[in-house]
Design a protein around this motif. Structure first.
Motif, PDB file in Angstrom:
ATOM      1  N   SER A  50      -1.465  37.649  37.764  1.00  0.00           N
ATOM      2  CA  SER A  50      -0.938  38.002  39.081  1.00  0.00           C
ATOM      3  C   SER A  50      -1.106  36.833  40.038  1.00  0.00           C
ATOM      4  CB  SER A  50      -1.662  39.239  39.631  1.00  0.00           C
ATOM      5  OG  SER A  50      -3.040  38.986  39.746  1.00  0.00           O
ATOM      6  N   ILE A 107       6.745  44.069  41.239  1.00  0.00           N
ATOM      7  CA  ILE A 107       6.917  44.321  39.815  1.00  0.00           C
ATOM      8  C   ILE A 107       6.806  42.998  39.075  1.00  0.00           C
ATOM      9  CG2 ILE A 107       8.424  45.295  38.054  1.00  0.00           C
ATOM     10  CD1 ILE A 107       9.843  46.816  40.340  1.00  0.00           C
ATOM     11  N   SER A 108       5.934  42.949  38.075  1.00  0.00           N
ATOM     12  CA  SER A 108       5.741  41.728  37.299  1.00  0.00           C
ATOM     13  C   SER A 108       5.388  42.093  35.872  1.00  0.00           C
ATOM     14  CB  SER A 108       4.648  40.853  37.924  1.00  0.00           C
ATOM     15  OG  SER A 108       3.406  41.545  37.947  1.00  0.00           O
ATOM     16  N   ASN A 109       5.378  41.086  35.033  1.00  0.00           N
ATOM     17  CA  ASN A 109       5.019  41.289  33.632  1.00  0.00           C
ATOM     18  C   ASN A 109       3.531  41.600  33.526  1.00  0.00           C
ATOM     19  OD1 ASN A 109       4.804  41.329  30.885  1.00  0.00           O
ATOM     20  ND2 ASN A 109       5.508  39.224  30.560  1.00  0.00           N
ATOM     21  N   SER A 110       3.202  42.653  32.791  1.00  0.00           N
ATOM     22  CA  SER A 110       1.799  43.055  32.681  1.00  0.00           C
ATOM     23  C   SER A 110       0.952  42.053  31.907  1.00  0.00           C
ATOM     24  CB  SER A 110       1.705  44.429  31.998  1.00  0.00           C
ATOM     25  OG  SER A 110       2.277  44.382  30.708  1.00  0.00           O
ATOM     26  N   GLU A 111       1.579  41.184  31.118  1.00  0.00           N
ATOM     27  CA  GLU A 111       0.834  40.212  30.329  1.00  0.00           C
ATOM     28  C   GLU A 111       0.626  38.895  31.051  1.00  0.00           C
ATOM     29  OE1 GLU A 111       2.857  39.792  26.661  1.00  0.00           O
ATOM     30  OE2 GLU A 111       2.493  41.852  25.996  1.00  0.00           O
ATOM     31  N   SER A 112       1.271  38.704  32.202  1.00  0.00           N
ATOM     32  CA  SER A 112       1.128  37.456  32.960  1.00  0.00           C
ATOM     33  C   SER A 112       0.082  37.630  34.053  1.00  0.00           C
ATOM     34  CB  SER A 112       2.465  37.040  33.568  1.00  0.00           C
ATOM     35  OG  SER A 112       2.924  38.021  34.477  1.00  0.00           O
ATOM     36  N   LYS A 164       6.363  49.702  31.461  1.00  0.00           N
ATOM     37  CA  LYS A 164       5.667  48.620  30.770  1.00  0.00           C
ATOM     38  C   LYS A 164       5.372  47.440  31.686  1.00  0.00           C
ATOM     39  CE  LYS A 164       7.677  49.777  26.275  1.00  0.00           C
ATOM     40  NZ  LYS A 164       8.450  49.289  25.108  1.00  0.00           N
ATOM     41  N   SER A 165       5.580  47.588  32.966  1.00  0.00           N
ATOM     42  CA  SER A 165       5.384  46.493  33.914  1.00  0.00           C
ATOM     43  C   SER A 165       4.131  46.724  34.749  1.00  0.00           C
ATOM     44  CB  SER A 165       6.598  46.364  34.841  1.00  0.00           C
ATOM     45  OG  SER A 165       7.785  46.171  34.098  1.00  0.00           O
ATOM     46  N   ARG A 166       3.647  45.657  35.362  1.00  0.00           N
ATOM     47  CA  ARG A 166       2.550  45.765  36.327  1.00  0.00           C
ATOM     48  C   ARG A 166       3.152  46.081  37.686  1.00  0.00           C
ATOM     49  NH1 ARG A 166       0.690  40.793  36.435  1.00  0.00           N
ATOM     50  NH2 ARG A 166      -1.062  41.041  34.993  1.00  0.00           N
TER      51      ARG A 166
END
Length: 223
Positions: free
Chosen positions: A133, A126-131, A171-173
């Motif tokens: 990978s 799980i990570s921020n979708s705007e950052s 809302k997350s990646r």
């Protein structure tokens, strides 16, 4: 007895033997584990459906009692609209107060019931979708339980458990390792300066032999 071709196809689809009809013990256990995860996911879905039914029942009860209340007011020649207009400021403030929470709630419902980006037992990140990978791979969480409102996960390395709101996950990646069938795994290996080249070649040949012996797990070696 006679062989049922439909059941035979289902067994082949479940256990996925090789072309010669063989099935190793590891592949058999994996097939059983896949069926077990599907059963757990079904149980979680049924539990979530019961929660949805209870929530809808509560909403319908509220609508019913409000309708009855309006009918009673109209029977006594009292305008229900005038009462609602007098309470409009309170209703508007309440709507602003729960607006964001309601949006997250419905986003979480759509994530679990429609998108379903993971299942129980899957390894996810799980990570921020705007950052950006991480190209070297990411630390994985194992999905332990899924409900309508939250998802319980635990860290693969330390078994630390965490409960995350489904609305936040929407809302997350989410990177699902179980569904990334052709993912590239990067391993950084360090050798001492005094290591002879023939020893490195022996190590490389052993890794290649290991990869070729497990075609269901590894597609090939890139370097």
């Amino acid at each position: 007895g006679e062989l049922d071709p439909e059941k035979a196809k289902e067994l082949i689809r479940t256990f996925r033997p090789d072309r010669d009809g063989g099935l190793s013990m590891v592949d058999f256990v994996r097939s059983i584990d896949s069926v077990y995860k599907d059963l757990r996911m079904l149980r979680a879905t049924v539990a979530a459906s019961s929660k949805i039914d209870k929530a809808l029942e509560s909403i319908m009860n509220i609508v019913f009692y409000v309708s009855v209340f309006c009918i009673i007011l109209a029977a006594y020649d009292f305008d229900p609209l005038a009462l609602f207009l007098s309470l409009s400021s309170i209703i508007l403030a309440f709507a602003f107060m729960i607006g964001s929470a309601s949006a997250k709630y419905f986003e979480g419902i759509l994530l679990i019931l429609v998108q379903r980006p993971y299942g129980i037992g899957d390894r996810i990140n799980i990570s921020n979708s705007e950052s950006d990978s991480n190209g070297g791979g990411a630390q994985g969480w194992i999905v332990d339980d899924v409900t309508l409102f939250t998802t319980t996960i635990f860290l693969a390395g330390t078994n630390e458990k965490a409960t995350v709101s489904n609305g936040t996950l929407a809302k997350s990646r989410i990177i699902n390792g179980a569904r990334s069938h052709k993912a590239i795994l990067v391993l950084n290996l360090k050798f001492g300066l005094d290591s002879p080249f023939n020893r490195i070649e022996i190590f490389k040949s052993a890794v290649e032999k290991f990869v070729k012996a497990r075609p269901r797990e590894w597609l090939g070696l890139l370097a």
